[in-house]
Design an enzyme around this catalytic site. Sequence first.
Site, short mmCIF file in Angstrom:
data_model
loop_
_atom_site.label_atom_id
_atom_site.label_comp_id
_atom_site.label_asym_id
_atom_site.label_seq_id
_atom_site.Cartn_x
_atom_site.Cartn_y
_atom_site.Cartn_z
N LEU A 245 2.72 6.40 -5.04
CA LEU A 245 3.94 6.90 -5.69
C LEU A 245 3.71 8.22 -6.41
O LEU A 245 4.67 8.85 -6.87
CB LEU A 245 4.52 5.85 -6.65
CG LEU A 245 5.07 4.57 -5.99
CD1 LEU A 245 5.56 3.59 -7.05
CD2 LEU A 245 6.19 4.89 -5.00
N ARG A 246 2.46 8.63 -6.52
CA ARG A 246 2.07 9.97 -7.01
C ARG A 246 2.31 10.23 -8.49
O ARG A 246 1.98 11.30 -8.98
CB ARG A 246 2.79 11.07 -6.21
CG ARG A 246 2.58 11.02 -4.71
CD ARG A 246 1.13 11.07 -4.31
NE ARG A 246 0.96 11.32 -2.88
CZ ARG A 246 -0.18 11.09 -2.23
NH1 ARG A 246 -1.23 10.59 -2.87
NH2 ARG A 246 -0.27 11.34 -0.93
N HIS B 32 0.84 -1.21 0.00
CA HIS B 32 0.00 0.00 0.00
C HIS B 32 0.87 1.26 0.00
O HIS B 32 1.25 1.76 1.06
CB HIS B 32 -0.90 -0.02 1.24
CG HIS B 32 -1.97 1.03 1.23
ND1 HIS B 32 -3.19 0.86 1.85
CD2 HIS B 32 -2.02 2.28 0.70
CE1 HIS B 32 -3.93 1.93 1.68
NE2 HIS B 32 -3.23 2.83 1.00
N HIS C 184 3.40 14.18 0.65
CA HIS C 184 2.89 15.46 0.16
C HIS C 184 4.02 16.47 0.15
O HIS C 184 5.04 16.30 0.82
CB HIS C 184 1.76 15.98 1.07
CG HIS C 184 0.54 15.13 1.02
ND1 HIS C 184 -0.32 15.12 -0.05
CD2 HIS C 184 0.02 14.24 1.91
CE1 HIS C 184 -1.30 14.27 0.17
NE2 HIS C 184 -1.11 13.71 1.36
N ASN D 141 -4.70 6.33 -7.28
CA ASN D 141 -5.23 7.72 -7.24
C ASN D 141 -4.21 8.73 -7.74
O ASN D 141 -3.82 9.66 -7.05
CB ASN D 141 -5.73 8.08 -5.83
CG ASN D 141 -4.66 7.98 -4.76
OD1 ASN D 141 -3.64 7.31 -4.94
ND2 ASN D 141 -4.87 8.66 -3.65
N ASP E 188 1.00 2.63 3.75
CA ASP E 188 0.15 3.72 3.26
C ASP E 188 1.00 4.99 3.08
O ASP E 188 0.59 6.09 3.42
CB ASP E 188 -1.03 4.00 4.20
CG ASP E 188 -2.10 4.87 3.54
OD1 ASP E 188 -1.93 5.23 2.35
OD2 ASP E 188 -3.09 5.19 4.21
N ASP F 21 -8.71 3.24 -3.34
CA ASP F 21 -8.12 3.79 -2.11
C ASP F 21 -8.00 5.31 -2.15
O ASP F 21 -7.61 5.90 -3.15
CB ASP F 21 -6.74 3.20 -1.86
CG ASP F 21 -6.20 3.68 -0.53
OD1 ASP F 21 -6.85 3.42 0.49
OD2 ASP F 21 -5.16 4.35 -0.51
#
Length: 434
Positions: free
Chosen positions: A75-76, A72, A321, A106, A317, A164
């Site tokens: 990696l953006r 989970h 950011h 996402n 998770d 997710d």
Amino acid sequence: MNIVIRDGHIIDPSQGIDGGGDIFIEDGKIKEVALHKTSSHSKGGRRQGNDPELRVIDAKGLIIMPGLIDMHVHLREPGFEYKETIQTGTMAAVKGGFTTVCCMPNTLPVNDNASVTEFIKRKASQEGHCAVLPIGAITKEQKGEKLAEIGTMRNEGCIAFSDDGQPVTNSLIMRRALEYSKSFDVPVISHSEDLTLSEDGVMNEGVISITLGLKGIPVEAEQIMIFRDILLAELTGGRLHIAHVSTEGSVNLIRNAKNRGANVTAETCPHYFSLTEEAVQGYNTNAKVNPPLRTARDIEAIKKGLKDGTIDAIATDHAPHHRDEKMREFDTAPFGISGLETALGLSLRLVQEGVLSLRQLIEKMTLNPAKILRIKKGTLRPGMDADILVVDEKKEYIVHADQFISKGKNTPFEGWELRGSPVLTMYKGKIYEW
Ligand SMILES: [Zn+2]
């Protein structure tokens, strides 16, 4: 190049190995695990002395285990490269001891079709430092309205499906997804959240949310969805995996479901057994995660769930950011912390506290995620990729986010003193040393 890692304490739950020995690596694959008691007749012992091409790594006093699997991570990439990229995220993973990471869909665009899956896999093969296994979205754009192209994404290499970050609110769609999961033999990963209960909430609902004047998220927001998804798993026979379990009630629901024989597995994350909602005091946005940090009672229940097998896996998770985003007011700062580089040290505290044996912990970070995802990883079996982690259990260090390789420097563990650190990570025979 051929490599031998010598004289380490090898622990590989997949083969029931727990003892001193050497591991031989050839062409990026595991050639042989030679335990000391039985190694006097092994070819390995003879090879060491006179092979100039052989690199010898001394692991005396160190633990050798399969490379860790994180089922989970975020990696953006594509879309949020200012937060993290496949390159930086996988480097952070390797630093943290992980050789396989599964990335949530996402991104922008969302990984809801085979072309995005293909992009992630190509980028990972070009720039990645470890295995990257994509998780496809359950619904198009993760909007919860129409099923995504699960079949074609499965063929392209997605190893699980999840929305997710968002729950699948529509029960019929979740039912269909679980039916698909059965035919494609992949798990559906539930981000369990009832948005009507959690809406606008930013931390756990309780005394502290009241004193801080922040809107709380009740434990029921998580538990109602877990219960629904368990019922749907039982209805369909599909494979359900519950992400980031954070409450006592959730642990109990999953335990009961497993006792009934339901096809359900579960993970928790280091922050849910390491920190309570107290960490939010002072409006610390580095303690803002979803689901939120809970109470000491929940931590005890999660530890019990880890110990008795209710919770199968530990995942990070990892949700990096940009620093500026976390500098905002608590209400508007995004959820999520950078977890790859603190996970092992935090999880080893479970061993130090006597909650888990080292072997059990390794199981939850290697063999169990591999089983849930049906992947040929998390093992030191001969013929498998040489994904290996060497850990110094005694090495103490202090967490400094500035030293993270991840672009995300947001951690609630800044200044924590941890014991147990990767000293060498090997991915397909390639060596990273720290
Ligand atoms: Zn989630």
